[in-house]
Design a protein around this motif. Structure first.
Motif, short mmCIF file in Angstrom:
data_model
loop_
_atom_site.label_atom_id
_atom_site.label_comp_id
_atom_site.label_asym_id
_atom_site.label_seq_id
_atom_site.Cartn_x
_atom_site.Cartn_y
_atom_site.Cartn_z
N UNK A 10 -74.24 57.30 -13.25
CA UNK A 10 -74.62 57.21 -14.66
C UNK A 10 -76.02 57.76 -14.79
N UNK A 11 -76.17 58.77 -15.64
CA UNK A 11 -77.47 59.35 -15.92
C UNK A 11 -77.42 59.87 -17.35
N UNK A 128 -81.14 50.10 -17.87
CA UNK A 128 -81.53 50.65 -19.16
C UNK A 128 -83.04 50.47 -19.30
N UNK A 129 -83.76 51.59 -19.42
CA UNK A 129 -85.22 51.55 -19.59
C UNK A 129 -85.54 52.10 -20.97
N UNK A 130 -86.04 51.23 -21.84
CA UNK A 130 -86.27 51.58 -23.24
C UNK A 130 -87.77 51.59 -23.57
N UNK A 146 -86.12 54.75 -27.71
CA UNK A 146 -85.69 55.89 -26.89
C UNK A 146 -85.49 55.31 -25.49
N UNK A 147 -84.49 55.83 -24.78
CA UNK A 147 -84.14 55.18 -23.52
C UNK A 147 -83.46 56.13 -22.54
N UNK A 148 -83.44 55.69 -21.30
CA UNK A 148 -82.67 56.32 -20.22
C UNK A 148 -81.83 55.24 -19.57
N UNK A 149 -80.64 55.60 -19.14
CA UNK A 149 -79.79 54.67 -18.41
C UNK A 149 -79.34 55.38 -17.13
N UNK A 150 -79.54 54.70 -15.99
CA UNK A 150 -79.17 55.25 -14.70
C UNK A 150 -78.44 54.19 -13.88
N UNK A 151 -77.69 54.63 -12.89
CA UNK A 151 -77.00 53.70 -12.00
C UNK A 151 -75.63 54.22 -11.63
N UNK A 152 -74.72 53.30 -11.36
CA UNK A 152 -73.35 53.66 -11.00
C UNK A 152 -72.36 52.68 -11.62
#
Length: 166
Positions: A10-11, A128-130, A146-152
């Motif tokens: 997830x990116x 989730x980093x907002x 505004x955010x980014x979401x990363x992981x699996x």
């Protein structure tokens, strides 16, 4: 036909809004709600997150502002085809910079299931980093996010993300 089920990376980037919520997470503290839209390795989707933070700031070595731990939360990611991915909050924090009038809010979720193309989802973690700022400066009631979401995501057909993007 779907490829074998495995871990899907997830990116993605997201944006939207946040506000106080009436959802009761049974923590005895206020709840925030975030409504976000994103596009990335999972295709286009919306994300609704509710979370409750501690009642007062705590000491922190990593936050130069007010550090507030997150106590509870949940989320639902809805892809364009209507598939749902269910998220349970396992950790999180808010680092509020009063001088800038914004906060960095981190929510870490464990994947607990899904429907449609996410029906086999059985694990994985997403972060989730907002960056959250009030719509009207220093009026803390309605926020831009505004955010980014990363992981699996585990247990999903490997081509599920590609199918959503087509």
């Amino acid at each position: 036909a779907a490829a074998y089920a495995g871990e899907m990376p997830v990116n993605t980037t997201l944006s939207g809004s946040g506000a106080p919520s009436t959802v009761n997470l049974q923590t005895g503290t206020g709840v925030s709600e975030y409504l976000l839209a994103g596009n990335g390795t999972l295709g286009q989707f919306t994300l609704r997150v509710v979370s409750a933070s501690a009642a007062s700031p705590q000491p922190s070595d990593t936050c130069s502002g007010l550090f507030i731990p997150v106590l509870a939360g949940e989320g639902v990611l809805r892809s364009q085809d209507g598939s749902l991915l269910k998220l349970n909050l396992t950790a999180g924090s808010d680092c509020i910079n009063l001088a800038l009038g914004q906060a960095v809010c981190i929510r870490i979720f464990h994947i607990i299931g899904g429907t449609g193309r996410f029906s086999g989802a059985s694990g994985g973690t997403v972060t989730l980093t907002m960056t959250v700022a009030p719509v009207v400066p220093f009026k803390f009631g309605f926020f831009t996010v505004t955010a980014d979401m990363t992981g699996t995501v585990s247990g999903v057909a490997e081509d599920a993300g590609q199918d959503a993007q087509q």
